[in-house]
Design a protein around this motif. Structure first.
Motif, PDB file in Angstrom:
ATOM      1  N   VAL A  50      -1.038   2.272   3.844  1.00  0.00           N
ATOM      2  CA  VAL A  50      -2.213   2.207   2.980  1.00  0.00           C
ATOM      3  C   VAL A  50      -1.846   2.692   1.584  1.00  0.00           C
ATOM      4  O   VAL A  50      -1.034   3.609   1.427  1.00  0.00           O
ATOM      5  CB  VAL A  50      -3.379   3.051   3.556  1.00  0.00           C
ATOM      6  N   ILE A  51      -2.414   2.027   0.577  1.00  0.00           N
ATOM      7  CA  ILE A  51      -2.315   2.528  -0.791  1.00  0.00           C
ATOM      8  C   ILE A  51      -3.728   2.846  -1.275  1.00  0.00           C
ATOM      9  O   ILE A  51      -4.698   2.187  -0.877  1.00  0.00           O
ATOM     10  CB  ILE A  51      -1.626   1.529  -1.751  1.00  0.00           C
ATOM     11  N   VAL A  52      -3.828   3.889  -2.110  1.00  0.00           N
ATOM     12  CA  VAL A  52      -5.143   4.379  -2.536  1.00  0.00           C
ATOM     13  C   VAL A  52      -5.217   4.456  -4.060  1.00  0.00           C
ATOM     14  O   VAL A  52      -4.194   4.449  -4.750  1.00  0.00           O
ATOM     15  CB  VAL A  52      -5.426   5.777  -1.940  1.00  0.00           C
ATOM     16  N   ASP A  53      -6.447   4.546  -4.564  1.00  0.00           N
ATOM     17  CA  ASP A  53      -6.617   4.737  -6.003  1.00  0.00           C
ATOM     18  C   ASP A  53      -6.553   6.229  -6.328  1.00  0.00           C
ATOM     19  O   ASP A  53      -6.240   7.061  -5.452  1.00  0.00           O
ATOM     20  CB  ASP A  53      -7.917   4.090  -6.488  1.00  0.00           C
ATOM     21  N   GLN A  54      -6.873   6.588  -7.545  1.00  0.00           N
ATOM     22  CA  GLN A  54      -6.726   7.984  -7.973  1.00  0.00           C
ATOM     23  C   GLN A  54      -7.785   8.910  -7.372  1.00  0.00           C
ATOM     24  O   GLN A  54      -7.683  10.127  -7.506  1.00  0.00           O
ATOM     25  CB  GLN A  54      -6.746   8.049  -9.502  1.00  0.00           C
ATOM     26  N   GLU A  55      -8.774   8.338  -6.721  1.00  0.00           N
ATOM     27  CA  GLU A  55      -9.787   9.150  -6.043  1.00  0.00           C
ATOM     28  C   GLU A  55      -9.645   9.066  -4.526  1.00  0.00           C
ATOM     29  O   GLU A  55     -10.540   9.435  -3.783  1.00  0.00           O
ATOM     30  CB  GLU A  55     -11.188   8.713  -6.472  1.00  0.00           C
ATOM     31  N   ASP A  56      -8.488   8.571  -4.072  1.00  0.00           N
ATOM     32  CA  ASP A  56      -8.169   8.454  -2.650  1.00  0.00           C
ATOM     33  C   ASP A  56      -9.054   7.464  -1.893  1.00  0.00           C
ATOM     34  O   ASP A  56      -9.272   7.606  -0.688  1.00  0.00           O
ATOM     35  CB  ASP A  56      -8.208   9.824  -1.956  1.00  0.00           C
TER      36      ASP A  56
END
Length: 245
Positions: free
Chosen positions: A145-151
């Motif tokens: 999984v990849i996430v944005d800066q807010e997870d």
């Protein structure tokens, strides 16, 4: 806020048929999982939802609550959604039936996400654990999984994501642990949505939530869940049970 745990339990399993009914220290695996989930004291109710009369009867005879699915289902989310559709609940936690060693700390973190989400901007929460071994990163059985800066989850894949072209940039790789916490509405919406192209391509149900615009908060854990997918896993679980006795 009413919070329940649902344990989807199929009798058939491609790699290890009937694994949930295998003996683990004098009790079937599914009973061990149910009892461990109850023991956390995190939930208002705990249910096993199954397509198997054997599992249904076994859980019931051991004092547990079980629900028989009325339809055939391809994934755990659909099985749980059918069961909770007419229940008065707020949050539903999906606990895997083949994971008898419940990680109470991680489950508590998932529940906490919704307690802190005053604006109800989070549809689901799930777990991720960092992986550093290159073999694990490349293994298609490990969903990454990849996430944005807010997870919030951006994408799930069986491929190694992110692909590190620039070796001077340090990035982390995360394995998705398939324990989900749902708002009931998100689960119901999933149930009435057709499978999506990327979900079918990768064979990852979490992608459908993303493709229809649901927001999935990823919670990092340091615990790799011990699941029983093979006869060898069962023998390891027996040894762990003996050590913890």
């Amino acid at each position: 806020m009413k919070i329940i745990a649902m344990i989807p339990a199929r009798y058939s399993a491609t790699r290890f048929p009937g694994k949930l009914m295998k003996d683990l220290g004098g009790k079937p695996v599914i009973v061990r999982t149910y009892e461990a989930t109850k023991k956390t004291m995190l939930f208002d109710e705990v249910y096993v939802v199954t397509d198997s009369e054997i599992i249904y009867e076994t859980v019931s005879k051991n004092g547990g609550k079980a629900i028989m699915s009325q339809k055939e289902h391809d994934c755990g989310s659909d099985r749980i959604a059918e069961a909770v559709e007419h229940m008065n609940v707020d949050i539903v936690i999906n606990v895997q039936g083949d994971e008898p060693f419940i990680d109470e700390v991680s489950l508590r973190k998932l529940i906490q996400v919704f307690g802190e989400d005053q604006n109800k901007g989070i549809d689901l929460a799930s777990l991720k654990v960092q992986i550093k071994n290159e073999e694990e990163i490349q293994n298609p059985n490990n969903v990454k999984v990849i996430v944005d800066q807010e997870d919030f989850a951006m994408y799930f894949s069986r491929s190694p994501i992110p692909f590190v072209r620039n070796k001077e940039i340090e990035v982390k790789h995360y394995k998705h642990i398939g324990v989900y916490a749902f708002r009931k509405q998100a689960l119901t919406d999933f149930y009435y949505t057709e499978k999506t192209p990327l979900e079918l391509a990768e064979s990852i149900e979490g992608i459908r939530y993303l493709e229809v615009g649901k927001r999935i908060k990823m919670v990092e854990t340091e615990s790799s869940v011990i699941g029983i997918d093979t006869p060898e896993d069962l023998e390891k679980a027996k040894e762990i049970l003996k050590r913890n006795a």
